[in-house]
Design an enzyme around this catalytic site. Sequence first.
Site, PDB file in Angstrom:
ATOM      1  N   ASP A  12       0.870  -1.155   0.000  1.00 17.84           N
ATOM      2  CA  ASP A  12       0.000   0.000   0.000  1.00 17.84           C
ATOM      3  C   ASP A  12       0.922   1.222   0.000  1.00 17.84           C
ATOM      4  O   ASP A  12       2.101   1.102   0.365  1.00 17.84           O
ATOM      5  CB  ASP A  12      -0.889  -0.018   1.252  1.00 17.84           C
ATOM      6  CG  ASP A  12      -1.820   1.170   1.321  1.00 17.84           C
ATOM      7  OD1 ASP A  12      -2.396   1.551   0.287  1.00 17.84           O
ATOM      8  OD2 ASP A  12      -1.978   1.727   2.422  1.00 17.84           O
ATOM      9  N   ASP A  14       0.176   5.117   1.030  1.00 24.97           N
ATOM     10  CA  ASP A  14       0.069   5.994   2.201  1.00 24.97           C
ATOM     11  C   ASP A  14      -0.049   5.166   3.476  1.00 24.97           C
ATOM     12  O   ASP A  14      -0.970   4.388   3.635  1.00 24.97           O
ATOM     13  CB  ASP A  14      -1.131   6.932   2.056  1.00 24.97           C
ATOM     14  CG  ASP A  14      -1.018   7.819   0.813  1.00 24.97           C
ATOM     15  OD1 ASP A  14       0.094   8.297   0.533  1.00 24.97           O
ATOM     16  OD2 ASP A  14      -2.038   8.006   0.130  1.00 24.97           O
ATOM     17  N   ASP A  20       1.229   8.894   6.185  1.00 22.68           N
ATOM     18  CA  ASP A  20      -0.107   9.238   5.679  1.00 22.68           C
ATOM     19  C   ASP A  20      -0.557  10.549   6.309  1.00 22.68           C
ATOM     20  O   ASP A  20      -1.117  10.570   7.395  1.00 22.68           O
ATOM     21  CB  ASP A  20      -1.087   8.111   5.993  1.00 22.68           C
ATOM     22  CG  ASP A  20      -2.443   8.316   5.342  1.00 22.68           C
ATOM     23  OD1 ASP A  20      -2.669   9.390   4.740  1.00 22.68           O
ATOM     24  OD2 ASP A  20      -3.277   7.404   5.437  1.00 22.68           O
ATOM     25  N   GLN A  56      -6.747   5.980  -4.351  1.00 20.23           N
ATOM     26  CA  GLN A  56      -6.457   7.414  -4.467  1.00 20.23           C
ATOM     27  C   GLN A  56      -7.759   8.178  -4.706  1.00 20.23           C
ATOM     28  O   GLN A  56      -7.946   8.834  -5.732  1.00 20.23           O
ATOM     29  CB  GLN A  56      -5.441   7.663  -5.588  1.00 20.23           C
ATOM     30  CG  GLN A  56      -4.046   7.186  -5.264  1.00 20.23           C
ATOM     31  CD  GLN A  56      -3.417   7.973  -4.126  1.00 20.23           C
ATOM     32  OE1 GLN A  56      -3.525   9.194  -4.066  1.00 20.23           O
ATOM     33  NE2 GLN A  56      -2.751   7.271  -3.213  1.00 20.23           N
ATOM     34  N   ARG A 111     -11.190  -0.687  -6.164  1.00 23.66           N
ATOM     35  CA  ARG A 111     -11.102   0.006  -4.873  1.00 23.66           C
ATOM     36  C   ARG A 111     -11.046  -1.005  -3.732  1.00 23.66           C
ATOM     37  O   ARG A 111     -11.966  -1.788  -3.526  1.00 23.66           O
ATOM     38  CB  ARG A 111     -12.291   0.952  -4.693  1.00 23.66           C
ATOM     39  CG  ARG A 111     -12.221   1.724  -3.393  1.00 23.66           C
ATOM     40  CD  ARG A 111     -13.242   2.851  -3.316  1.00 23.66           C
ATOM     41  NE  ARG A 111     -13.260   3.412  -1.985  1.00 23.66           N
ATOM     42  CZ  ARG A 111     -12.310   4.185  -1.480  1.00 23.66           C
ATOM     43  NH1 ARG A 111     -11.275   4.525  -2.217  1.00 23.66           N
ATOM     44  NH2 ARG A 111     -12.384   4.641  -0.248  1.00 23.66           N
TER      45      ARG A 111
END
Length: 188
Positions: A12, A14, A20, A56, A111
């Site tokens: 992943d 962030d 993050d 995103q 997603r």
Amino acid sequence: MSQRPGKALFLDRDGVINVDHGYVWRQEEFEFLPGIFDLVRAARAHDYRIVIVTNQSGIGRGYYSEEDFQALTHWMKDRFAQEQAAIDAVFHCPYHPEAPTAAYRQNHPWRKPAPGMLLAAAEQLATDLASSIFIGDKETDVQAGHAAGIGTMLLFAPDAQQGHSYAGATGVIRSLTEAEAWLVNAPG
């Protein structure tokens, strides 16, 4: 003669690659987490392809553009290359079911927690998901990895208490250095 599928380290972005700060899209906001370059170098030394899979929704929410994301991604990949820790591919999902921009307003199969990005990456890069590892910092990452059939799901939780576990995660790591042990000892 076809090539045998290889293994991948899915990351992943962030919260795993960078701090993050929320909808990071500018270089000056991008702060690499300690150990990320060492982890990617170790993974490459153990024949893992390196693939970033990142939701995103900031694009769909109108916080930044697709071009902004691509510019930051190009810069980030250059930084990894400078560290002899090349990234093989980056997959992103700009969609969100509540995005104000109609073109991005959908519950897209890429997603996370849906496995679409992982499955697309596996197909494009001839990847054996069962021998691959996914490091994420959210429950949705673990869910996506399981849905895709990834063999090892590591939840990156720096503040977790020793012995903390999350249902569905193969393991909980508190530093990216801890992830290197999983790479070295993973089957395949």
